[in-house]
Design an enzyme around this catalytic site. Structure first.
Site, PDB file in Angstrom:
ATOM      1  N   ARG A 105     -39.120  46.432  25.379  1.00 19.61           N
ATOM      2  CA  ARG A 105     -37.812  46.880  25.848  1.00 19.61           C
ATOM      3  C   ARG A 105     -37.890  47.186  27.338  1.00 19.61           C
ATOM      4  O   ARG A 105     -38.897  47.678  27.834  1.00 19.61           O
ATOM      5  CB  ARG A 105     -37.370  48.149  25.100  1.00 19.61           C
ATOM      6  CG  ARG A 105     -36.854  47.883  23.709  1.00 19.61           C
ATOM      7  CD  ARG A 105     -36.231  49.119  23.094  1.00 19.61           C
ATOM      8  NE  ARG A 105     -37.198  50.170  22.873  1.00 19.61           N
ATOM      9  CZ  ARG A 105     -37.309  51.254  23.611  1.00 19.61           C
ATOM     10  NH1 ARG A 105     -36.503  51.458  24.648  1.00 19.61           N
ATOM     11  NH2 ARG A 105     -38.220  52.159  23.343  1.00 19.61           N
ATOM     12  N   TYR A 245     -36.860  39.354  23.930  1.00 22.47           N
ATOM     13  CA  TYR A 245     -37.612  40.360  23.159  1.00 22.47           C
ATOM     14  C   TYR A 245     -36.653  41.116  22.219  1.00 22.47           C
ATOM     15  O   TYR A 245     -35.566  41.546  22.636  1.00 22.47           O
ATOM     16  CB  TYR A 245     -38.322  41.342  24.104  1.00 22.47           C
ATOM     17  CG  TYR A 245     -38.897  42.502  23.338  1.00 22.47           C
ATOM     18  CD1 TYR A 245     -40.036  42.324  22.559  1.00 22.47           C
ATOM     19  CD2 TYR A 245     -38.279  43.739  23.335  1.00 22.47           C
ATOM     20  CE1 TYR A 245     -40.540  43.371  21.798  1.00 22.47           C
ATOM     21  CE2 TYR A 245     -38.778  44.789  22.587  1.00 22.47           C
ATOM     22  CZ  TYR A 245     -39.908  44.596  21.817  1.00 22.47           C
ATOM     23  OH  TYR A 245     -40.399  45.635  21.056  1.00 22.47           O
ATOM     24  N   LYS A 254     -31.061  48.476  18.570  1.00 23.65           N
ATOM     25  CA  LYS A 254     -30.986  49.598  19.516  1.00 23.65           C
ATOM     26  C   LYS A 254     -29.618  49.648  20.218  1.00 23.65           C
ATOM     27  O   LYS A 254     -29.073  50.725  20.456  1.00 23.65           O
ATOM     28  CB  LYS A 254     -32.103  49.496  20.549  1.00 23.65           C
ATOM     29  CG  LYS A 254     -33.502  49.466  19.946  1.00 23.65           C
ATOM     30  CD  LYS A 254     -33.822  50.704  19.167  1.00 23.65           C
ATOM     31  CE  LYS A 254     -35.283  50.739  18.750  1.00 23.65           C
ATOM     32  NZ  LYS A 254     -35.583  51.908  17.922  1.00 23.65           N
ATOM     33  N   HIS A 274     -32.143  57.945  15.650  1.00 26.76           N
ATOM     34  CA  HIS A 274     -33.408  57.215  15.676  1.00 26.76           C
ATOM     35  C   HIS A 274     -34.323  57.853  14.633  1.00 26.76           C
ATOM     36  O   HIS A 274     -35.309  58.510  14.975  1.00 26.76           O
ATOM     37  CB  HIS A 274     -33.992  57.327  17.093  1.00 26.76           C
ATOM     38  CG  HIS A 274     -35.132  56.405  17.369  1.00 26.76           C
ATOM     39  ND1 HIS A 274     -36.060  56.637  18.351  1.00 26.76           N
ATOM     40  CD2 HIS A 274     -35.496  55.236  16.805  1.00 26.76           C
ATOM     41  CE1 HIS A 274     -36.946  55.659  18.384  1.00 26.76           C
ATOM     42  NE2 HIS A 274     -36.626  54.793  17.447  1.00 26.76           N
ATOM     43  N   SER A 296     -41.946  57.346  20.002  1.00 26.77           N
ATOM     44  CA  SER A 296     -42.853  56.241  19.700  1.00 26.77           C
ATOM     45  C   SER A 296     -44.300  56.733  19.672  1.00 26.77           C
ATOM     46  O   SER A 296     -44.630  57.795  20.213  1.00 26.77           O
ATOM     47  CB  SER A 296     -42.694  55.138  20.737  1.00 26.77           C
ATOM     48  OG  SER A 296     -42.951  55.667  21.995  1.00 26.77           O
ATOM     49  N   CYS A 298     -45.964  57.831  17.172  1.00 31.59           N
ATOM     50  CA  CYS A 298     -46.212  58.985  16.300  1.00 31.59           C
ATOM     51  C   CYS A 298     -46.321  58.575  14.837  1.00 31.59           C
ATOM     52  O   CYS A 298     -46.308  59.426  13.947  1.00 31.59           O
ATOM     53  CB  CYS A 298     -45.099  60.017  16.460  1.00 31.59           C
ATOM     54  SG  CYS A 298     -45.126  60.864  18.038  1.00 31.59           S
ATOM     55  N   ASP A 321     -36.463  53.211  10.974  1.00 36.15           N
ATOM     56  CA  ASP A 321     -36.158  53.355  12.403  1.00 36.15           C
ATOM     57  C   ASP A 321     -34.822  54.040  12.688  1.00 36.15           C
ATOM     58  O   ASP A 321     -34.744  54.819  13.627  1.00 36.15           O
ATOM     59  CB  ASP A 321     -36.172  51.967  13.065  1.00 36.15           C
ATOM     60  CG  ASP A 321     -36.274  52.034  14.583  1.00 36.15           C
ATOM     61  OD1 ASP A 321     -36.963  52.941  15.096  1.00 36.15           O
ATOM     62  OD2 ASP A 321     -35.651  51.206  15.268  1.00 36.15           O
ATOM     63  N   ARG A 413     -45.239  42.279  17.434  1.00 34.89           N
ATOM     64  CA  ARG A 413     -44.304  42.758  16.419  1.00 34.89           C
ATOM     65  C   ARG A 413     -44.271  41.885  15.180  1.00 34.89           C
ATOM     66  O   ARG A 413     -44.601  40.697  15.234  1.00 34.89           O
ATOM     67  CB  ARG A 413     -42.887  42.750  17.024  1.00 34.89           C
ATOM     68  CG  ARG A 413     -42.698  43.733  18.173  1.00 34.89           C
ATOM     69  CD  ARG A 413     -42.412  45.099  17.652  1.00 34.89           C
ATOM     70  NE  ARG A 413     -42.385  46.121  18.688  1.00 34.89           N
ATOM     71  CZ  ARG A 413     -41.697  47.253  18.555  1.00 34.89           C
ATOM     72  NH1 ARG A 413     -40.993  47.484  17.472  1.00 34.89           N
ATOM     73  NH2 ARG A 413     -41.733  48.171  19.494  1.00 34.89           N
TER      74      ARG A 413
HETATM   75  C1  OXD Z   1     -38.627  51.489  19.484  1.00 34.71           C
HETATM   76  C2  OXD Z   1     -38.638  50.496  18.408  1.00 34.71           C
HETATM   77  O1  OXD Z   1     -38.904  51.136  20.628  1.00 34.71           O
HETATM   78  O2  OXD Z   1     -38.272  50.860  17.273  1.00 34.71           O
HETATM   79  O3  OXD Z   1     -38.316  52.651  19.191  1.00 34.71           O
HETATM   80  O4  OXD Z   1     -38.967  49.331  18.657  1.00 34.71           O
HETATM   81 MN    MN Z   2     -37.482  52.821  17.197  1.00 37.03          MN
END
Ligand code: OXD
Ligand code: MN
Length: 633
Positions: A105, A245, A254, A274, A296, A298, A321, A413
């Site tokens: 991102r 991406y 997102k 989130h 992220s 975690c 997510d 990913r």
């Molecule tokens: C993030 C994802 O960046 O879920 O939070 O990819």
């Molecule tokens: Mn995420």
């Protein structure tokens, strides 16, 4: 004027999935588009507007069928933008390698474009919408020459549910169109659900690589120097350019489900968060649902589908997510996972850390930027202890195990349908969502924050969420250990409006008449032994022990917690440690310890961050919570 451009549009029967014949005249094109889009006037106008601007060679309205997906994948394998993995090892699975300049991102290229700058707030990049639209129109001009524009209708959430919403993405990437089928409910059904006048969110995307004058295509087209992921919350519109991406291009995720939806939720009285959602069932068969926000790194996906280590307990996954939550007629907060797939980080995922994710990845996956083994399977760091010989790395080069460079990109990913998850919750498709009993927040905190504590009240819980932070670890930072990075509600890159107003929205939700509010918790799996620096808590499946305590708290058990100045903390014997190896009583005490000095520093730090960042937008209720915490020591 638009029509003139559109006369070059080639809509063929196979492309629109119905017998349109070859259409040439402007009005015939327009008629064909309208008919392909179910005579939805606003939708046809949207498609015609961007088609006129981007000037694609062809238009394809996605029906979401398996046949269409297979055709997409075969086409991409043929043109070299996708590798088919070994069918015997990873059935129906593919690997894409991105341009190395397009792997994550791009927060610096992510914008909120609303009329007043203040409405974007201090944590977002703001742009004036008129100026931003002009910039984007410039970039979009003729950007799809030589390409097909895919019209991708999709539903976020089960179609027709009271919390769900429909979007329509336009994209010139077949990879994106195919991935949208894995990540959302995509195609004919959401298009039909729109009828002739249903509301939809506009998600416009181009990789920014036109094929004018016979320019040859590349495996991963993008425009890395001109990336824009921009959101117009007042118009339910996202525009993305230059990146393929997933986080920048699968706009249901997102862009829509968090940035635009958070602003929709503020206007309409619901929450777009989130957060993962999981169901936890005790040995007696009683079930509760939990939503949890973590920044992220975690272990959010691991937690979402963990395998409990306590006999008789069960965890099922609703989402890993994003959660959309709304109060139901019975006053409970109901949540859906608006997505229909996982777009997860591969490295670190293994049978040890997340067996259910590994089982989900057995088949039907699109991988991006992982390594390929000599026998056409995938591999990433952390998947197995041994690094296989003879791999091709994420750049498509032979992997040298002696080098320090990873075989898979650290942000490589997997994209996979959620139906593949062996512990998918049976209520995943429930139109009304699942009732949430507890909301958890967490961060990576080597010190100070106990393993778990419960907020005294909703507003106290909102302060917990607003104060979410992750500390830099010794390994990452060298001499600035303990430095805190704040990430309120883990929403820092995803809140589509002023985060001060977002805090207020959470507080106002708590005032909803008749609401049966979930309890709120802060957890910390990452507390370290101050002497050795070793993580005290084993984490992963053992986190189910914390879930059990939360389950019991929300079930009315009261004698399992001690009241401390910061909230309710488990008494040492309240945490089920049966069969938990390798943790001493002293360590358990350390894990649950509330150190008054450290906490005073903590509260001062949160106060300083929240006050200096949000100023007058910081809700009075949060200031009161901070003041009462300060006084409680
Ligand atoms: C993030 C994802 O960046 O879920 O939070 O990819
Ligand atoms: Mn995420």
């Amino acid at each position: 004027m638009l029509w003139l451009t559109l006369t070059s549009l080639n809509i063929t029967p196979s492309l629109v999935g119905r017998a349109l014949g070859s259409v040439r005249s402007a009005s015939a094109v327009s008629g064909a588009i309208q008919s392909a889009l179910g005579h939805h006037k606003a939708l046809a106008e949207y498609v015609e507007h961007y088609a006129g601007l981007c000037n694609p060679d062809a238009l394809h309205v996605c029906d979401g069928s398996e046949g269409e997906y297979t055709t997409f994948m075969e086409t991409m394998v043929e043109d070299g933008s996708m590798f088919k993995l070994n069918e015997a090892k990873r059935p129906n699975s593919y690997l894409a390698r991105s341009d190395p300049r397009d792997v994550a991102r791009s927060e610096e290229s992510t914008f909120i474009s609303c009329v007043n700058e203040e409405d974007a707030g201090p944590t977002n990049n703001w742009r004036d919408p008129v100026e931003m639209k002009a910039t984007m129109a410039n970039l979009y001009k003729d950007c799809m020459v030589g390409r097909t524009m895919f019209v991708v209708p999709f539903s976020m959430g089960p179609i027709g549910g009271p919390i769900s919403h429909i979007g329509v993405q336009l994209t010139d990437s077949m990879h994106v169109a195919a991935s949208m089928r894995l990540m959302t409910r995509m195609g004919k059904a959401p298009l039909e659900a729109l009828g002739t006048d249903g509301e939809f969110v506009k998600c416009m995307h181009s990789v920014g690589y036109p094929l004018a004058d016979g320019k040859a295509d590349v495996a991963w087209p993008c425009d890395p120097d001109n990336k824009y992921i921009t959101h117009y919350p007042e118009e339910n519109l996202a525009e993305s350019y230059g990146s393929g991406y997933g986080g920048n291009s699968l706009l249901g995720k997102k862009a829509f489900a968090l940035r635009l939806a958070s602003a929709m939720g503020k206007r309409e009285g619901w929450l777009a968060e989130h957060m993962l959602i999981l169901g936890v069932t005790n040995p007696e068969g009683k079930k509760k649902y939990v939503a949890a926000a973590f920044p992220s790194a975690c272990g959010k996906t691991n937690f979402a589908m963990l395998e409990p280590t306590m006999p008789g307990w069960k965890v099922e996954c609703v989402g890993d997510d994003i959660a959309w939550m709304k109060f139901g007629p019975d006053g409970k907060l109901y949540a859906i996972n608006p997505e229909n797939g996982f777009f997860g980080v591969a490295p670190g995922t293994s049978m040890g850390t997340n067996p259910n994710a590994m089982r989900s990845l057995d088949r039907d996956c699109i991988y991006t930027n992982v390594a390929m083994t000599a026998d056409g399977d995938v591999w990433w760091e952390g998947m197995t202890e041994e690094t296989p010989e003879g791999m091709t790395n994420w750049l498509g080069e032979p992997h040298n195990p002696a080098s320090n460079t990873p075989a898979a990109h650290p942000n490589s990913r997997f994209t996979v349908p959620i139906a593949n998850c062996p512990v998918l919750d049976p209520n995943f498709e429930a139109l009304e969502g699942v009732p949430i009993d507890a909301i958890m927040f967490g961060g990576r905190r080597p010190t100070t924050i106990p393993l778990v504590h419960e907020a005294f009240s909703w507003n106290h819980g909102v302060l917990m969420g607003a104060s979410v932070a992750s500390e830099k670890t010794a390994a990452a930072t060298g001499d600035d250990i303990g430095e805190i990075r704040h990430d309120p509600f883990a929403m820092l890159p995803f809140c589509g409006y002023n985060m001060g107003d977002y805090f207020q929205h959470w507080i106002d939700m708590g005032k909803t008449e008749g609401a049966k509010l979930p309890s709120m918790y802060l957890v910390n799996w990452f507390r370290q032994d101050p002497e050795t620096g070793k993580f005290i808590w084993p984490g992963f499946g053992e986190n189910s022990r914390v879930l059990k305590w939360i389950f019991e708290r929300t079930d009315g058990v009261t004698d399992n917690a001690a009241k401390t100045p910061i909230g309710y903390v488990p008494t040492p014997d309240a945490l089920d440690t049966d069969g938990l190896a390798g943790i001493t009583n002293d360590e358990l005490t350390e894990l649950l310890r509330v150190d008054p000095d450290a906490w005073q520093r903590e509260i001062n730090q949160s106060d300083e961050y929240l006050t200096s960042t949000f100023g007058p937008k910081l809700p009075a209720e949060l200031k009161n919570e901070i003041e009462s915490l300060k006084k409680s020591f």
